[in-house]
Design an enzyme around this catalytic site. Structure first.
Site, PDB file in Angstrom:
ATOM      1  N   CYS A   1       0.800  -1.224   0.000  1.00  0.00           N
ATOM      2  CA  CYS A   1       0.000   0.000   0.000  1.00  0.00           C
ATOM      3  C   CYS A   1       0.837   1.280   0.000  1.00  0.00           C
ATOM      4  CB  CYS A   1      -0.929  -0.001   1.216  1.00  0.00           C
ATOM      5  SG  CYS A   1      -2.143  -1.331   1.194  1.00  0.00           S
TER       6      CYS A   1
ATOM      7  N   HIS B   1     -14.670   5.019   4.538  1.00  0.00           N
ATOM      8  CA  HIS B   1     -16.108   4.773   4.547  1.00  0.00           C
ATOM      9  C   HIS B   1     -16.677   4.707   3.132  1.00  0.00           C
ATOM     10  CE1 HIS B   1     -20.414   5.832   4.906  1.00  0.00           C
ATOM     11  NE2 HIS B   1     -20.356   5.207   6.064  1.00  0.00           N
TER      12      HIS B   1
ATOM     13  N   HIS C   1      -2.688  19.671   6.356  1.00  0.00           N
ATOM     14  CA  HIS C   1      -3.582  18.572   6.015  1.00  0.00           C
ATOM     15  C   HIS C   1      -2.821  17.247   6.108  1.00  0.00           C
ATOM     16  CE1 HIS C   1      -6.379  21.616   4.527  1.00  0.00           C
ATOM     17  NE2 HIS C   1      -5.363  22.137   3.869  1.00  0.00           N
TER      18      HIS C   1
ATOM     19  N   HIS D   1      -2.915   6.832   5.047  1.00  0.00           N
ATOM     20  CA  HIS D   1      -3.425   5.679   4.294  1.00  0.00           C
ATOM     21  C   HIS D   1      -4.612   5.034   5.001  1.00  0.00           C
ATOM     22  CE1 HIS D   1      -3.823   1.867   2.379  1.00  0.00           C
ATOM     23  NE2 HIS D   1      -3.271   1.187   3.363  1.00  0.00           N
TER      24      HIS D   1
ATOM     25  N   HIS E   1      12.342   1.521   5.403  1.00  0.00           N
ATOM     26  CA  HIS E   1      12.199   0.109   5.073  1.00  0.00           C
ATOM     27  C   HIS E   1      12.682  -0.735   6.249  1.00  0.00           C
ATOM     28  CE1 HIS E   1      11.850  -3.519   2.800  1.00  0.00           C
ATOM     29  NE2 HIS E   1      11.789  -2.934   1.625  1.00  0.00           N
TER      30      HIS E   1
ATOM     31  N   ASN F   1     -10.489   0.360   1.549  1.00  0.00           N
ATOM     32  CA  ASN F   1      -9.032   0.411   1.412  1.00  0.00           C
ATOM     33  C   ASN F   1      -8.697   0.167  -0.053  1.00  0.00           C
ATOM     34  OD1 ASN F   1      -6.279  -0.038   1.356  1.00  0.00           O
ATOM     35  ND2 ASN F   1      -6.236  -1.335   3.167  1.00  0.00           N
TER      36      ASN F   1
END
Length: 507
Positions: free
Chosen positions: A247, A435, A402, A406, A326, A439
């Protein structure tokens, strides 16, 4: 496709489900613990790499200020003095020319985000709660325990009834064929790109760089080749296809495009981020592998980047920083999101019970590196004042206007809101994206940015922090600065529903 942390992972003991609640060990660790100084040093290494610019600019400003305060007599005396000091004049001139040349040659070229587009699937692909459960039951692949587990996950997931699943999953029985997977990929990628090209008036032949990321569907020819074939990109296009990166791959793709734009002048780069569900639906009964079925939904994005100075006038944002972390050297982190077969031979993505703790460690490393780049001096001084006395987490609300976190699951958003001490408004875009669209993997951060624009909250000079997690395990951040008061683009993902949001998520 990887689990960015859903409603919870059931712990299995002898095949029996202990529960689906997120336990303490699965929450993000308390960030008010020891902070590894080596990551702070790494952030300052990035800062010092621009030391020449930081030194030369103030010197030039001081020289100009001093010159502006001199009267004509002083200027005349200076001229006479320089006439008798030719060597000094030559040395100073050489120094200025050398310094200016080094500055021009080494400064990074600005990267502009001209526009982006997020895919919105047709109405017939919506998967409301009752239909999802009914289809799961009709497939005949899930036992009663698994069906009950999925129901509980959905109830606590934060997803609404308007999310989408691919057409192949609406069939009974499902048809997860290669052809159906290609059709899903084409619908998402081409739908996003069609809208992007229409909104920007950029011709496909003008694109010099193409980066596509999709974790679990990597056919031959590649997804990037499918795009080149569809839009007839030019023959010398530099195309890349990133797979298996989870992701957070969207930020990795942006970073790759940024580096390429530093080398190739006067060109456009397109970054396409998506995930493919058709061939990656899990049809077994292992609880830790059922969660992706409940959370992941159809979605994708296409982003147009440019290094052309002329595009600054129409661009929405300028890329400021990308910081990548990582944790793959650690075995637990490497295996916490893992594609494998269950004992029955069914393939799926397994989520470890340690996922939330590992995500928290990766996040802490990432923000400790990012802090020196973005925080005001006052916060940095507080950080170093308290780091040897007591733990101190900087206030990132002073650095960003802002936040695009994720939308991996409600638990992730809850924990980041708590640990970063954010307000409900700061995580509203993430909660509403979860919502409305579920995902959508690496593209979720763009749906969140689109939400902020649709609410007319983006003002010139505002800074946006996009942060994403992915298998491996990775945590990556991108920082953007708005170049104008940004309005939503035509045919945006929220165009037909923004007035209904925010909604109160079901507890």
């Amino acid at each position: 496709m990887d689990g960015g942390g859903g409603a919870g992972v059931a712990k299995e003991n002898g095949g029996a489900t202990v529960g689906v609640q997120i336990r303490h060990s699965r929450r993000l660790p308390d960030f008010l613990q020891s902070v590894n100084l080596k990551y702070v040093k790494l952030g300052y290494h990035y800062l010092i790499s621009h030391l020449l610019t930081l030194c030369l600019v103030p010197i030039m400003i001081i020289i100009l200020i001093e010159a502006s305060q001199m009267n004509p007599d002083e200027i005349h005396q200076l001229w006479l003095h320089l006439q008798y000091n030719l060597v000094s004049v030559i040395i100073c001139s050489a120094f200025l020319v050398f310094g200016s040349t080094v500055y021009i040659m080494t400064r990074p070229r600005p990267v502009y985000l001209v526009d982006y587009s997020c895919y919105r699937a047709p109405e017939n692909l919506k998967a409301p709660f009752h239909r999802f459960m009914e289809h799961s039951r009709l497939t005949g692949d899930f036992d009663e325990s698994s069906l009950d587990f999925q129901r509980k996950i959905l109830e606590r997931s934060g997803l609404g009834d308007d999310t989408y699943v691919p057409e192949a999953m609406h069939s009974v029985p499902p048809r997860p064929s290669m052809q159906a997977a290609r059709e899903e990929a084409e619908q998402v990628m081409f739908g996003s790109l069609d809208n992007l090209f229409a909104n920007t008036n950029v011709k496909p032949k003008d694109i010099g760089i193409l980066v596509v990321n999709c974790s679990l569907f990597n056919p031959t020819p590649s997804l990037s080749a499918m795009i080149v074939n569809k839009y007839k990109f030019r023959g010398n296009i530099r195309s890349f296809n990133l797979g298996g990166m989870g992701c957070s791959a969207g930020v990795i793709a942006i970073d790759l495009a940024k580096d390429l734009l530093q080398v190739h002048r006067n060109t456009y780069a397109v970054v396409v981020s998506t995930e493919n569900i058709t061939q990656n639906w899990y049809f077994g009964n292992k609880k830790s592998m059922l969660i992706p079925n409940c959370l992941f939904r159809v979605g994708g994005s296409a982003v147009l980047l440019s290094n052309k100075s002329a595009d600054r006038r129409r661009a929405k944002y300028k890329l400021v920083h990308v910081v990548r972390t990582h944790k793959g050297a650690d075995d637990k982190a490497f295996r916490c999101v893992y594609q494998e077969q269950d004992p029955a031979g069914k393939t799926g993505v397994s989520l470890s019970k340690d996922l939330m703790a590992i995500a928290g460690g990766a996040l802490k490393t990432n923000i400790t590196t990012l802090g020196p780049l973005v925080l005001p001096i006052s916060e940095q001084l507080l950080f170093f004042r308290y780091i040897s006395v007591k733990p101190y987490i900087p206030d990132f609300k002073l650095a960003f206007d802002h936040f695009c976190i994720h939308a991996g699951g409600r638990a992730v958003i809850d924990e980041l809101e708590k640990n970063l001490q954010l307000l409900p408004l700061h995580v509203e875009a993430s909660r509403m994206t979860l919502h409305r669209f579920g995902n959508t993997s690496s593209s979720s951060i763009w749906y969140e940015l689109a939400y902020t624009e649709a609410k007319r909250r983006m003002r010139r000079g505002h800074r946006v922090w996009q942060i994403a997690f992915g298998s491996g395990f990775k945590c990556n951040s991108a920082v953007w600065e708005a170049l104008r008061n940004v309005k939503p683009s035509r045919n945006g993902p929220w165009e037909d529903c923004i007035d209904r949001y925010p909604v109160k998520a079901v507890s």
